[in-house]
Design an enzyme around this catalytic site. Structure first.
Site, mmCIF file in Angstrom:
data_model
loop_
_atom_site.group_PDB
_atom_site.id
_atom_site.type_symbol
_atom_site.label_atom_id
_atom_site.label_comp_id
_atom_site.label_asym_id
_atom_site.label_seq_id
_atom_site.Cartn_x
_atom_site.Cartn_y
_atom_site.Cartn_z
ATOM 1 N N ASP A 61 4.509 0.555 12.084
ATOM 2 C CA ASP A 61 3.295 -0.069 11.544
ATOM 3 C C ASP A 61 3.151 -1.527 11.971
ATOM 4 O O ASP A 61 2.138 -2.154 11.676
ATOM 5 C CB ASP A 61 3.282 0.003 10.012
ATOM 6 N N ARG A 99 -4.617 10.697 4.285
ATOM 7 C CA ARG A 99 -3.517 11.660 4.456
ATOM 8 C C ARG A 99 -2.512 11.599 3.305
ATOM 9 O O ARG A 99 -1.927 12.613 2.939
ATOM 10 C CB ARG A 99 -2.736 11.372 5.739
ATOM 11 N N ARG A 107 0.879 14.381 13.110
ATOM 12 C CA ARG A 107 1.278 14.063 11.726
ATOM 13 C C ARG A 107 1.346 15.327 10.878
ATOM 14 O O ARG A 107 0.655 15.498 9.880
ATOM 15 C CB ARG A 107 0.317 13.041 11.139
ATOM 16 N N ILE A 139 7.849 6.887 17.051
ATOM 17 C CA ILE A 139 7.518 7.616 15.823
ATOM 18 C C ILE A 139 6.274 8.480 15.977
ATOM 19 O O ILE A 139 6.263 9.644 15.609
ATOM 20 C CB ILE A 139 7.338 6.625 14.637
ATOM 21 N N LYS A 152 0.852 -1.202 0.000
ATOM 22 C CA LYS A 152 0.000 0.000 0.000
ATOM 23 C C LYS A 152 0.887 1.251 0.000
ATOM 24 O O LYS A 152 0.641 2.192 -0.748
ATOM 25 C CB LYS A 152 -0.883 0.002 1.240
ATOM 26 N N ASN A 153 1.931 1.226 0.833
ATOM 27 C CA ASN A 153 2.722 2.443 1.024
ATOM 28 C C ASN A 153 3.746 2.689 -0.068
ATOM 29 O O ASN A 153 4.455 3.695 -0.036
ATOM 30 C CB ASN A 153 3.385 2.420 2.404
ATOM 31 N N VAL A 194 2.789 18.320 8.365
ATOM 32 C CA VAL A 194 3.408 18.287 7.033
ATOM 33 C C VAL A 194 4.341 19.490 6.886
ATOM 34 O O VAL A 194 4.691 19.892 5.780
ATOM 35 C CB VAL A 194 2.352 18.266 5.909
ATOM 36 N N ASP A 195 4.758 20.023 8.046
ATOM 37 C CA ASP A 195 5.641 21.202 8.027
ATOM 38 C C ASP A 195 6.947 20.940 7.282
ATOM 39 O O ASP A 195 7.468 21.822 6.585
ATOM 40 C CB ASP A 195 5.926 21.659 9.459
ATOM 41 N N LEU A 196 7.431 19.705 7.354
ATOM 42 C CA LEU A 196 8.704 19.393 6.681
ATOM 43 C C LEU A 196 8.524 19.303 5.159
ATOM 44 O O LEU A 196 9.410 19.660 4.393
ATOM 45 C CB LEU A 196 9.287 18.094 7.225
ATOM 46 N N CYS A 201 -4.701 13.064 12.884
ATOM 47 C CA CYS A 201 -5.334 11.750 12.695
ATOM 48 C C CYS A 201 -5.221 11.027 14.028
ATOM 49 O O CYS A 201 -4.570 11.479 14.962
ATOM 50 C CB CYS A 201 -4.681 11.016 11.541
ATOM 51 N N ARG A 245 -8.683 -0.465 4.852
ATOM 52 C CA ARG A 245 -7.743 0.479 4.247
ATOM 53 C C ARG A 245 -6.433 -0.193 3.867
ATOM 54 O O ARG A 245 -5.727 0.283 2.988
ATOM 55 C CB ARG A 245 -7.446 1.622 5.246
HETATM 56 C C1 EPZ Z 1 4.337 6.938 6.378
HETATM 57 O O1 EPZ Z 1 3.521 7.953 6.897
HETATM 58 C C2 EPZ Z 1 3.448 5.718 6.227
HETATM 59 N N1 EPZ Z 1 2.374 6.018 5.273
HETATM 60 C C3 EPZ Z 1 2.861 5.353 7.590
HETATM 61 O O2 EPZ Z 1 2.070 4.190 7.420
HETATM 62 C C4 EPZ Z 1 4.013 5.051 8.530
HETATM 63 O O3 EPZ Z 1 3.510 4.755 9.817
HETATM 64 C C5 EPZ Z 1 4.943 6.276 8.618
HETATM 65 O O4 EPZ Z 1 5.388 6.631 7.292
HETATM 66 C C6 EPZ Z 1 6.168 6.019 9.475
HETATM 67 O O5 EPZ Z 1 6.878 4.938 8.964
HETATM 68 C C7 EPZ Z 1 2.654 6.021 3.958
HETATM 69 O O6 EPZ Z 1 3.773 5.759 3.532
HETATM 70 C C8 EPZ Z 1 1.511 6.331 3.039
HETATM 71 P P1 EPZ Z 1 6.277 10.276 8.388
HETATM 72 P P2 EPZ Z 1 4.048 9.482 6.907
HETATM 73 O O7 EPZ Z 1 6.227 11.526 7.590
HETATM 74 O O8 EPZ Z 1 4.912 9.722 5.743
HETATM 75 C C9 EPZ Z 1 6.459 13.532 11.845
HETATM 76 C C10 EPZ Z 1 0.181 2.832 7.729
HETATM 77 O O9 EPZ Z 1 -0.295 2.313 8.753
HETATM 78 N N2 EPZ Z 1 6.400 14.513 10.751
HETATM 79 O O10 EPZ Z 1 7.368 9.313 8.133
HETATM 80 O O11 EPZ Z 1 2.849 10.349 7.089
HETATM 81 C C11 EPZ Z 1 5.171 12.718 11.939
HETATM 82 O O12 EPZ Z 1 4.222 13.389 12.735
HETATM 83 C C12 EPZ Z 1 0.674 4.260 7.761
HETATM 84 O O13 EPZ Z 1 0.322 2.244 6.632
HETATM 85 C C13 EPZ Z 1 6.389 15.861 11.073
HETATM 86 O O14 EPZ Z 1 6.409 16.232 12.245
HETATM 87 O O15 EPZ Z 1 4.913 9.503 8.215
HETATM 88 C C14 EPZ Z 1 5.649 11.435 12.583
HETATM 89 O O16 EPZ Z 1 5.707 11.615 13.986
HETATM 90 C C15 EPZ Z 1 0.396 4.927 9.101
HETATM 91 N N3 EPZ Z 1 6.343 16.781 10.073
HETATM 92 C C16 EPZ Z 1 7.068 11.264 12.029
HETATM 93 O O17 EPZ Z 1 7.449 12.553 11.550
HETATM 94 C C17 EPZ Z 1 6.322 16.410 8.745
HETATM 95 O O18 EPZ Z 1 6.293 17.291 7.864
HETATM 96 C C18 EPZ Z 1 7.168 10.276 10.863
HETATM 97 O O19 EPZ Z 1 6.192 10.663 9.936
HETATM 98 C C19 EPZ Z 1 6.342 15.021 8.441
HETATM 99 C C20 EPZ Z 1 6.393 14.099 9.453
#
Ligand code: EPZ
Length: 425
Positions: free
Chosen positions: A312, A94, A123, A334, A23-24, A125-127, A118, A404
């Site tokens: 996950d 998302r 979560r 995480i 999926k990811n 998206v500032d980065l 969520c 999902r």
């Molecule tokens: C991806 O989410 C996966 N989803 C998630 O899988 C997975 O849990 C996550 O990576 C961590 O491995 C997809 O790939 C579609 P992150 P993502 O950006 O990209 C913080 C599932 O169950 N962060 O790696 O949204 C964030 O809050 C899903 O399949 C910021 O603060 O996760 C988190 O604490 C759930 N600012 C950490 O970083 C940002 O701009 C990692 O988030 C971006 C992230």
């Protein structure tokens, strides 16, 4: 009408489960269809609610999407109508944020709803936003939307340091950087298999990306990307989930198509609990070591970016160690709120206490069936596994979370002997 699942526990799962496409990896791959006017065809795409949501968003934007068969999808974005992702789409899924990088890369402009929080955490998206600004984009946040505009002459490559590892953050910026002038280096990039495979897809489309699989991904901008065909990699999270189901029910499951190397760290953890994980030609055989029929050894573990324990898989692993022979702990590093399965497991008789980011589990001899509530995708599947090992009957409510991320889960589990059925409430 809400769907629930009734499960009768206590049976070891024995058989073969064919692992579906990731999926990811499929989600960013679908978004990459926006990077070229030529069609891209993706095979081994899992049939999931999240995939359907992404395809609906792409159709809204103007993509021509053909579902060639259950797991083959072709996308053509020759005639894009809107450079936007409205709130109604993004709030449902998302990962819709992934259209931001593609739209601003190819068209120089995009308006994408902020995803909002969520269940498992803020979560942010500032980065994503900061990285696009470093590529030269002008970004304003108004009425819950991200409005992004590239400079007239296009984005400009640069070095971008990520303070934390972000999967979709890097995938978003990779897409934008494909069309940026010059070289972009993404520092502190994730090395998850899905990110590596995604870079391979972009390169097959004509991008110039190197370093994927290391923590510095380098993208040299190109003029144009073209269509291609690509096989989505197996879903390591789905595979890890069924590996836990085999271990927890003291059964034995052959995970067909599972890529052992994508889960080697996780299989080592399972082996520490007393479960055998054997690499075979086209998959992995997971089952209880004969001599350790019912012993589940305790574990102390933390979630971390790849190759550490995937967040996950945290909820699923927790179910396995609820019956460990001692005291175990799992620390979630995480996401800040990814223990919502814990109160439900406690209602089934687990002895779990939360101390900050750490769950402490005191092994109990058994779990008892109960009515439980799913709260997010991975928590929902952990409750299904709990139902498979509990004595008596378990009902998991709010099953839409499960749809999902687990293609054909009912059939896959039933084929291994699980007694379960869905019903509407
Ligand atoms: C991806 O989410 C996966 N989803 C998630 O899988 C997975 O849990 C996550 O990576 C961590 O491995 C997809 O790939 C579609 P992150 P993502 O950006 O990209 C913080 C599932 O169950 N962060 O790696 O949204 C964030 O809050 C899903 O399949 C910021 O603060 O996760 C988190 O604490 C759930 N600012 C950490 O970083 C940002 O701009 C990692 O988030 C971006 C992230």
């Amino acid at each position: 009408m809400l769907e629930s699942m009734r499960i009768v526990g206590g049976k070891p799962l024995i058989g073969t489960i064919k692992i579906s496409g990731s999926k990811n990896m499929a989600l960013p791959a679908l978004a990459a269809g926006l990077l070229t006017e030529e069609p891209i065809t993706l095979t081994n795409v899992p049939e999931l609610a999240d995939i359907k949501s992404m395809m609906e968003l792409l159709s809204y934007i103007g993509a021509d999407i053909s579902q060639i068969d259950k797991n083959t999808v072709s996308i053509c974005t020759k005639n894009v109508k809107f450079l936007e992702a409205p709130y109604d789409f993004v709030r449902k899924m998302r990962a819709s944020i992934l259209v931001l990088g593609a739209l601003i890369g190819r068209f120089g402009s995009a308006s994408v709803s902020l995803p909002g929080g969520c269940a498992i955490g803020t979560r942010g998206v500032d980065l994503h936003i900061k990285a696009l600004e470093e590529l030269g984009a002008t970004i304003s946040l108004e009425n819950g939307y991200i409005h992004a505009q590239a400079p007239r002459d296009g984005l400009i490559g640069t070095d971008i340091n990520f303070p934390i590892v972000t999967i979709t953050g890097v995938e978003n910026v990779m897409m934008a950087a494909c069309y940026a002038k010059g070289t972009t280096r993404l520092i502190n990039s994730p090395i998850e298999p899905e990110v590596v495979a995604f870079a391979d897809l972009l390169n097959k489309m004509g991008a110039d990306i190197t370093g994927h699989g290391t923590h510095i991904i380098t993208i040299n901008g190109v003029e144009k990307l073209h269509g291609t065909e690509f096989l989505i990699i197996p879903d390591r999270i789905e595979a890890g989930t069924y590996a836990v189901a085999a271990a927890a029910t003291h059964g034995e499951i052959f995970l067909e198509n599972c890529n052992y190397d994508h889960l080697s760290g996780f299989f080592s953890l399972l082996q520490k609990t007393g479960t055998c994980c054997k690499k075979k030609d086209n998959g992995v055989l997971v089952g209880k070591a004969k001599s350790q029929e019912t012993i589940i050894h305790s574990l102390e573990v933390e979630t971390a970016p790849y190759p550490g324990l995937a967040t996950d898989l945290q909820a699923q692993l927790m179910v396995l160690i609820t019956r460990c022979n001692g005291v175990s702990s799992i620390t979630e590093n995480i996401f800040e709120n990814r223990f919502m399965h814990v109160p439900e497991l406690v209602r089934m008789g687990a002895d779990i206490s939360i101390h900050g980011k750490t769950a402490i589990l005191k092994g109990v001899p058994k779990l008892g069936g109960a009515h439980v509530m799913a709260t997010d995708l991975r928590a929902s599947v952990s409750l299904v596994i709990a139902g498979l090992i509990a004595e008596g009957e378990t009902v998991v409510n709010r099953l839409y979370h499960l749809n999902r991320g687990y293609e054909d889960i009912d059939e896959k589990l039933r084929k291994c002997g699980a007694i379960l059925e869905r019903f509407c409430v």
